[in-house]
Structure formats: structure tokens, C-alpha cells
Write a protein that holds these residues in place. Structure first.
Motif, PDB file in Angstrom:
ATOM      1  N   MET A   1       0.844  -1.196   0.000  1.00 14.68           N
ATOM      2  CA  MET A   1       0.000   0.000   0.000  1.00 14.68           C
ATOM      3  C   MET A   1       0.875   1.240   0.000  1.00 14.68           C
ATOM      4  N   THR A   2       0.466   2.248  -0.765  1.00 15.71           N
ATOM      5  CA  THR A   2       1.088   3.570  -0.682  1.00 15.71           C
ATOM      6  C   THR A   2      -0.024   4.600  -0.490  1.00 15.71           C
ATOM      7  N   ALA A   3       0.303   5.691   0.212  1.00 14.38           N
ATOM      8  CA  ALA A   3      -0.681   6.748   0.441  1.00 14.38           C
ATOM      9  C   ALA A   3       0.025   8.057   0.792  1.00 14.38           C
ATOM     10  N   HIS A   4      -0.604   9.164   0.417  1.00 15.37           N
ATOM     11  CA  HIS A   4      -0.138  10.490   0.805  1.00 15.37           C
ATOM     12  C   HIS A   4      -1.091  11.016   1.884  1.00 15.37           C
ATOM     13  N   LEU A   5      -0.546  11.405   3.029  1.00 15.71           N
ATOM     14  CA  LEU A   5      -1.349  11.970   4.110  1.00 15.71           C
ATOM     15  C   LEU A   5      -0.986  13.447   4.267  1.00 15.71           C
ATOM     16  N   VAL A   6      -1.989  14.302   4.174  1.00 13.55           N
ATOM     17  CA  VAL A   6      -1.773  15.735   4.378  1.00 13.55           C
ATOM     18  C   VAL A   6      -2.004  16.042   5.853  1.00 13.55           C
ATOM     19  N   ILE A   7      -0.916  16.466   6.549  1.00  9.94           N
ATOM     20  CA  ILE A   7      -0.989  16.777   7.981  1.00  9.94           C
ATOM     21  C   ILE A   7      -0.457  18.200   8.182  1.00  9.94           C
ATOM     22  N   PRO A   8      -1.337  19.220   8.164  1.00 10.77           N
ATOM     23  CA  PRO A   8      -0.920  20.624   8.258  1.00 10.77           C
ATOM     24  C   PRO A   8      -0.190  20.962   9.560  1.00 10.77           C
ATOM     25  N   GLY A   9      -0.467  20.200  10.626  1.00 13.14           N
ATOM     26  CA  GLY A   9       0.125  20.525  11.924  1.00 13.14           C
ATOM     27  C   GLY A   9       1.590  20.177  12.054  1.00 13.14           C
ATOM     28  N   GLY A  10       2.168  19.540  11.052  1.00 15.16           N
ATOM     29  CA  GLY A  10       3.576  19.171  11.108  1.00 15.16           C
ATOM     30  C   GLY A  10       3.770  17.667  11.081  1.00 15.16           C
ATOM     31  N   HIS A  11       5.001  17.250  10.796  1.00 18.27           N
ATOM     32  CA  HIS A  11       5.306  15.830  10.706  1.00 18.27           C
ATOM     33  C   HIS A  11       5.075  15.151  12.055  1.00 18.27           C
ATOM     34  N   PRO A  12       4.276  14.054  12.077  1.00 22.72           N
ATOM     35  CA  PRO A  12       3.910  13.419  13.348  1.00 22.72           C
ATOM     36  C   PRO A  12       4.995  12.537  13.962  1.00 22.72           C
ATOM     37  N   GLY A  13       6.050  12.231  13.222  1.00 21.38           N
ATOM     38  CA  GLY A  13       7.148  11.452  13.773  1.00 21.38           C
ATOM     39  C   GLY A  13       7.059   9.957  13.499  1.00 21.38           C
ATOM     40  N   LYS A  14       8.154   9.258  13.869  1.00 18.46           N
ATOM     41  CA  LYS A  14       8.257   7.832  13.574  1.00 18.46           C
ATOM     42  C   LYS A  14       7.212   6.996  14.319  1.00 18.46           C
ATOM     43  N   GLY A  15       6.875   7.411  15.542  1.00 19.96           N
ATOM     44  CA  GLY A  15       5.894   6.662  16.331  1.00 19.96           C
ATOM     45  C   GLY A  15       4.558   6.571  15.622  1.00 19.96           C
ATOM     46  N   PHE A  16       4.145   7.684  15.016  1.00 22.87           N
ATOM     47  CA  PHE A  16       2.889   7.731  14.264  1.00 22.87           C
ATOM     48  C   PHE A  16       2.930   6.737  13.106  1.00 22.87           C
ATOM     49  N   LEU A  17       4.038   6.740  12.353  1.00 22.22           N
ATOM     50  CA  LEU A  17       4.169   5.862  11.198  1.00 22.22           C
ATOM     51  C   LEU A  17       4.170   4.387  11.615  1.00 22.22           C
ATOM     52  N   ALA A  18       4.837   4.087  12.733  1.00 21.23           N
ATOM     53  CA  ALA A  18       4.866   2.707  13.229  1.00 21.23           C
ATOM     54  C   ALA A  18       3.475   2.249  13.642  1.00 21.23           C
ATOM     55  N   ASP A  19       2.701   3.155  14.265  1.00 23.88           N
ATOM     56  CA  ASP A  19       1.335   2.825  14.677  1.00 23.88           C
ATOM     57  C   ASP A  19       0.446   2.570  13.461  1.00 23.88           C
ATOM     58  N   VAL A  20       0.607   3.398  12.414  1.00 22.20           N
ATOM     59  CA  VAL A  20      -0.183   3.220  11.190  1.00 22.20           C
ATOM     60  C   VAL A  20       0.149   1.869  10.558  1.00 22.20           C
ATOM     61  N   GLN A  21       1.441   1.558  10.507  1.00 24.76           N
ATOM     62  CA  GLN A  21       1.879   0.282   9.940  1.00 24.76           C
ATOM     63  C   GLN A  21       1.246  -0.888  10.679  1.00 24.76           C
ATOM     64  N   ALA A  22       1.313  -0.844  12.021  1.00 22.17           N
ATOM     65  CA  ALA A  22       0.762  -1.937  12.832  1.00 22.17           C
ATOM     66  C   ALA A  22      -0.747  -2.061  12.644  1.00 22.17           C
ATOM     67  N   ASP A  23      -1.434  -0.912  12.558  1.00 22.92           N
ATOM     68  CA  ASP A  23      -2.893  -0.908  12.411  1.00 22.92           C
ATOM     69  C   ASP A  23      -3.309  -1.470  11.048  1.00 22.92           C
ATOM     70  N   MET A  24      -2.615  -1.043   9.991  1.00 20.89           N
ATOM     71  CA  MET A  24      -2.931  -1.521   8.640  1.00 20.89           C
ATOM     72  C   MET A  24      -2.684  -3.031   8.527  1.00 20.89           C
ATOM     73  N   LYS A  25      -1.617  -3.487   9.187  1.00 26.75           N
ATOM     74  CA  LYS A  25      -1.293  -4.913   9.131  1.00 26.75           C
ATOM     75  C   LYS A  25      -2.325  -5.734   9.897  1.00 26.75           C
ATOM     76  N   LYS A  26      -2.723  -5.229  11.059  1.00 24.51           N
ATOM     77  CA  LYS A  26      -3.679  -5.966  11.898  1.00 24.51           C
ATOM     78  C   LYS A  26      -5.072  -5.980  11.278  1.00 24.51           C
ATOM     79  N   ARG A  27      -5.534  -4.829  10.795  1.00 25.33           N
ATOM     80  CA  ARG A  27      -6.914  -4.715  10.309  1.00 25.33           C
ATOM     81  C   ARG A  27      -7.103  -5.225   8.885  1.00 25.33           C
ATOM     82  N   PHE A  28      -6.085  -5.028   8.036  1.00 25.43           N
ATOM     83  CA  PHE A  28      -6.277  -5.323   6.612  1.00 25.43           C
ATOM     84  C   PHE A  28      -5.255  -6.310   6.036  1.00 25.43           C
ATOM     85  N   SER A  29      -4.337  -6.800   6.865  1.00 24.86           N
ATOM     86  CA  SER A  29      -3.289  -7.715   6.393  1.00 24.86           C
ATOM     87  C   SER A  29      -2.454  -7.107   5.270  1.00 24.86           C
ATOM     88  N   ILE A  30      -2.177  -5.812   5.403  1.00 29.73           N
ATOM     89  CA  ILE A  30      -1.299  -5.123   4.455  1.00 29.73           C
ATOM     90  C   ILE A  30       0.092  -5.072   5.081  1.00 29.73           C
TER      91      ILE A  30
END
Length: 326
Positions: A274-303
Motif C-alpha cells: 500500500m502507498t498513500a499520501h497523508l496531508v498533515i498541516p500541523g507538522g510531521h507526526p514522527g516515527k511513532g505515528f508511522l509505526a502505529d499506522v503500519q501496525a494498524d494496517m497490518k492488523k486490520r487489513f493484512s497489508i
């Protein structure tokens, strides 16, 4: 670019880049990870057993003058070829990425599933042709020999199918092998039933009639495998994933204003990217955010292979009016 994939990358804010050309996928794991090595033994065992059984069928078919056994031997031969193709696809999908194939050769398992489906359709056509010919000129059948030899076929084919039972729900290449062997078991069962009915009634047209019912059953299961393999070969979203749900999950993340350029496609018969562009005006959310998204996508959708680009403002809003949110 910021990457939330299974692999560790340095993140360089909004316009970061990767420091190396391609990544190893040896860390695949989870229910939809790489092919368990025990399937290699299953393929080897299944192919060996079926080759021995083909020799037995041809021998007794010639000795008894039974066209039914010879036809079934031909069908079994097509299934041995199908198993060989599925095995090759499974083995190639384990190869690590290279400069020429930066995702590895996982896509070969999709081609194997496609070929497997075509093999099954050819087998259906051959059985149907033989059955129709027998209606016009029913041949004498050595029913006792057919019953005994085909009964052995049920045990061998069903036993081989069970070797692939665990993997067939999550990998269509393994499902192709599973369907091949279940189809063979069904054909053998039909041959046994036909032999029994012919033994008691003496009516030889029963054999081709049962063959046509079996062809219909095999065709029904094969069509689903074939259409899914074609869908995967065209980089279609896997059937077990609802892309709208993925879009909503990403849109609901903290700080995300817009999601665009969302793409989901199969890298192999058991792994999704999967690839996606996320627009986050408040600034870069950091590595923790990306790791959480990865874990969530893998758990919920097997991506498994996830690449996310963080944008601080919607620079592409005017350029992707037809593509945003799809």
C-alpha cells in the motif's frame, strides 16, 4: 518521503529519501507472510504420490481395457503439472529482492495461480470431451477394476489436498494446488460411483453422465480461482480488502486533513502493498505515528508493505482532482 513500511528507514521530514536502492523482505511474518517451508515437502510428496498413481492407472487401464482409468490418468497428469507450476511459484516467491526485481519474485506466485486455473479448465474440457464421446458409443467397462483403482485414487488425492488445507484460505497459489487435488478426489469418487452403478445395472452411459457432473463442479471452483488470479495479475485490490475502509481508517488518523494517491495491490498471492499520501498541516507526526499506522494496517487489513508520504500542506490538491480519495 516518510516510509512506514516493514523496513527501517531514516525519515527526513517532508521530502526525505531512502539511502539504499532496494530492501530485503526476509522479515515477512504473520498470517499472510511468506510461504511456510513445509509446503515444499507437501508439493514434493504430492507430486511423487500422484506420479506413482498415474503409472498404476495407466497399467490397470491397459490391462482391463478401461478408458475411464486412462482418461483419469490423463487428468491426473495435468494436475501433476499444475502442482509443479504452483511449487515453482511458491519457491520463486521466496527469492530476495534484487536490482532487477526490487520487490523480489513474489509476483511469480500470481502467474502460477493463473496457470493453475488454466490447467484446471483444460482438464475440464478434456474430461467433458471424453464424456460426450462416450454417450454416442458407450464402451464396455471393467467395473470391479475401476472401483478398486479409483478408490485408491480418492485416498491419495484427498490426502494430498489435506497437505495444502492450512494455506489455501490465505494464498490463492496454494488454493490452486488444493483445488487440483480435491478435484482429482472428486473425479475418483465419481469414477467409483460410476463403477458401482455399472456393476449393478450394466448401463455404461452412467460413467460419462457422472463425468459431466464432476466437470461442472470443477469448473465452478476453478472459475473463482481464475478470476481472482487475473485480478491479482492486473494489480487489483485483493478481495479481502475494502479500499474504502482503508481510506476511512487513514482519514481518521490524528491530524490528517486529506488522504490522496491511495493505492493497494498484491505483491504476491500472500502479500499486499500500500502507498498513500497523508496531508498533515500541523507538522510531521514522527516515527511513532508511522509505526502505529503500519501496525494498524497490518492488523486490520493484512497489508504488509506500507509506504506513507507525509505532506505538510495539500500541494497536490489542484493536480489530483480526479484521483483524490480513490
Amino acid at each position: 518521503m516518510s516510509d512506514g513500511s516493514n523496513h527501517s528507514h531514516d525519515h527526513h521530514g517532508h521530502h526525505g529519501h531512502h539511502g539504499h536502492l532496494f530492501h530485503s523482505h526476509h522479515d515477512r511474518h504473520g498470517p499472510h507472510g511468506h510461504m511456510p517451508t513445509n509446503f515444499s515437502r507437501a508439493f514434493a510428496f504430492g507430486i511423487t504420490l500422484n506420479i506413482i498413481y498415474i503409472i498404476v492407472e495407466v497399467t490397470f487401464g491397459l490391462l482391463s481395457g478401461s478408458m475411464a482409468l486412462l482418461a483419469d490418468a490423463g487428468h491426473n497428469l495435468s494436475d501433476v503439472l499444475g502442482l509443479a507450476v504452483a511449487w515453482a511459484g511458491a519457491e520463486l516467491s521466496k527469492r530476495p529482492p534484487s536490482k532487477q526485481f526490487t520487490y523480489g519474485l513474489g509476483g511469480s506466485s500470481i502467474l502460477a495461480a493463473l496457470l493453475n486455473g488454466l490447467f484446471l479448465l483444460v482438464a475440464c474440457g478434456a474430461i467433458a470431451w471424453e464424456a460426450i464421446e462416450r454417450f454416442s458409443a458407450p464402451s464396455e467397462v471393467a467395473s470391479t477394476t475401476i472401483i478398486i483403482v479409483a478408490s485408491v485414487g480418492i485416498v491419495i488425492n484427498f490426502g494430498t489436498a489435506m497437505l495444502f488445507l492450512r494455506g489455501q484460505k490465505e494464498d490463492i497459489n496454494i488454493r490452486g494446488a488444493f483445488l487440483h487435488m480435491m478435484a482429482d478426489a472428486a473425479v475418483s469418487a465419481g469414477v467409483v460411483l460410476g463403477g458401482i452403478l455399472i456393476f449393478y445395472t450394466g448401463k455404461n452411459w452412467i460413467d460419462p453422465l457422472i463425468s459431466l457432473f464432476i466437470v461442472a463442479l470443477i469448473f465452478w471452483s476453478t472459475w473463482g480461482l481464475l478470476t481472482e488470479a487475473i485480478r491479482m495479475s492486473l494489480a487489483g485490490v485483493p478481495r479481502n480488502i475494502d479500499v474504502e475502509e482503508v481510506f476511512e481508517a487513514l482519514s481518521g488518523l490524528p491530524g490528517v486533513e486529506t488522504v490522496h494517491d491511495l493505492h493497494v495491490w498484491p505483491m504476491s498471492t500472500s502479500e499486499t502493498a500500500m502507498t498513500a499520501h497523508l496531508v498533515i498541516p500541523g507538522g510531521h507526526p514522527g516515527k511513532g505515528f508511522l509505526a502505529d499506522v503500519q501496525a494498524d494496517m497490518k492488523k486490520r487489513f493484512s497489508i504488509h508493505h506500507i509506504t506513507i508520504q507525509i505532506e505538510l500542506e495539500d500541494e497536490e490538491a489542484e493536480l489530483c482532482q480526479t484521483d483524490c480519495g480513490s
